[in-house]
Design an enzyme around this catalytic site. Sequence first.
Site, PDB file in Angstrom:
ATOM      1  N   ARG A  84       0.837  -1.199   0.000  1.00 60.94           N
ATOM      2  CA  ARG A  84       0.000   0.000   0.000  1.00 60.94           C
ATOM      3  C   ARG A  84       0.870   1.247   0.000  1.00 60.94           C
ATOM      4  NH1 ARG A  84      -1.164   2.414   4.553  1.00 60.94           N
ATOM      5  NH2 ARG A  84      -1.317   0.487   5.780  1.00 60.94           N
ATOM      6  N   TYR A 136     -18.171  16.525 -14.997  1.00 59.68           N
ATOM      7  CA  TYR A 136     -18.605  15.127 -14.944  1.00 59.68           C
ATOM      8  C   TYR A 136     -19.610  14.916 -13.811  1.00 59.68           C
ATOM      9  CZ  TYR A 136     -18.253  10.213 -13.536  1.00 59.68           C
ATOM     10  OH  TYR A 136     -18.539   8.929 -13.137  1.00 59.68           O
ATOM     11  N   ASP A 209      -8.762  18.602 -14.737  1.00 61.58           N
ATOM     12  CA  ASP A 209      -9.073  17.232 -15.143  1.00 61.58           C
ATOM     13  C   ASP A 209      -8.820  17.154 -16.647  1.00 61.58           C
ATOM     14  OD1 ASP A 209     -10.259  14.853 -16.001  1.00 61.58           O
ATOM     15  OD2 ASP A 209     -11.783  14.915 -14.428  1.00 61.58           O
ATOM     16  N   LYS A 234      -9.931   5.861 -18.729  1.00 58.38           N
ATOM     17  CA  LYS A 234     -10.319   6.313 -20.065  1.00 58.38           C
ATOM     18  C   LYS A 234      -9.148   6.188 -21.045  1.00 58.38           C
ATOM     19  CE  LYS A 234     -14.174   7.446 -17.925  1.00 58.38           C
ATOM     20  NZ  LYS A 234     -13.862   7.410 -16.496  1.00 58.38           N
TER      21      LYS A 234
END
Length: 426
Positions: A84, A136, A209, A234
Amino acid sequence: MNFDPANEWRRAVEDADPFRSKGTTYLHGNHNFVIDKEEDVTRNPTGAVVYPISLSTTFKQNDPGVPTCSNDPNSFGLGYEYSRTGNPTRGEFERAMAAAENAKYCVAFASGSAAISAVVHLLSHNESILCVDDVYGGTQRYFRKIVQPVMNIEVVFADFTDVKSLEKNFCNEFRLMWLETPTNPTLKISDISQLATLAHKNGCLLAVDNTFCSPYFQSPIDLGADLVVHSVTKYINGHSDVVMGVVCTSNLDLYKQLRFIQNGMGAVPSPFDCYLAHRGLKTLHIRMEAAARNAHAIALFLESHKGVTKVLYPGLASHPQHELAKRQQHGFGAMITFYCVGNRTQASIVLKKLKVFSLAESLGAVESLAESPALMTHASVPSDQLKKLNIDETMIRLSVGIESCADLVYDLDDALNAAVESLMQD
């Protein structure tokens, strides 16, 4: 015209490299393409051409409390103790993404939404966010339903295309400006450089973004942005098989905070997903060029079709910010939004009639997708805001892929003709 063999190779090289050397960056992850041989041996002692996937959750220590391999550049000088906190495969991808965005640092997260959340965690209670109004649906939902009521951070939505109006109404409480350009789904373009100047003049951070353009078509860091966010799901990954996000920056202090947040929140991507996303990044330049070529042709086709009332695509001269897109971006991307004739009935006919385009949410993959923002990706946006942004049930958003352009056009033509025919029957 006289043939000059001495210059023929130069023309051949130019013709073969429309990608402006970005392909080398995406493949080798180095800003200046000069590979440090000693560093390369440290990070990859086997010489594997494809960097290995490290699935181990924990790492053996030679001394108590001393992480292993702190000289591995993929550990960023911290070594490895628990996956992690740091993982070699994730570090390799993060370094590659930093190079792709021309940033110094990159921090990877388990999703684009987790990346957005990490940026918001840079703020304190009673500070405010100024967010672009067309954003978004998942981002605005997170801001409205979690950030404001739970974290006590006010979020104000505004039109970022009018910088003068923004400057006039700018508040000292704003700590973060959140920008999408092009926006989702109306594809509005905002001037990143002007907004960066406005933000920094007021002691505010600018986060962009960059998902719709990808690093290939836009470089927000070079234009003054402090933070660049991607839904890696994406275009970066590009194959509809990974959910991931990243935050890129060249600010060391912000990077250290984000790295701490990454470890503390634990929203890290798996090593296998990092491997897949890195593999996707290596072909980003080829995929973006192919998809954008298709998109431009499709946008022109849609503008001429009787079943379409309006087309939004930055590459069209009819787009309100076409000239800004030409200056700010390296290309116009592969996202198109259009309005079909009629009402929800006709839009549904179009979406259900499509065969090559898949009716699905998401975007940026090799396959072409179509969706209804009002009913799908932006269904959580308040109705008054949808109306203000002209997001209605006749709006259709396309993510254009890399199939044969002719097949995509014929698919849209058949679907739109069916919608027109149904309207005539009514």
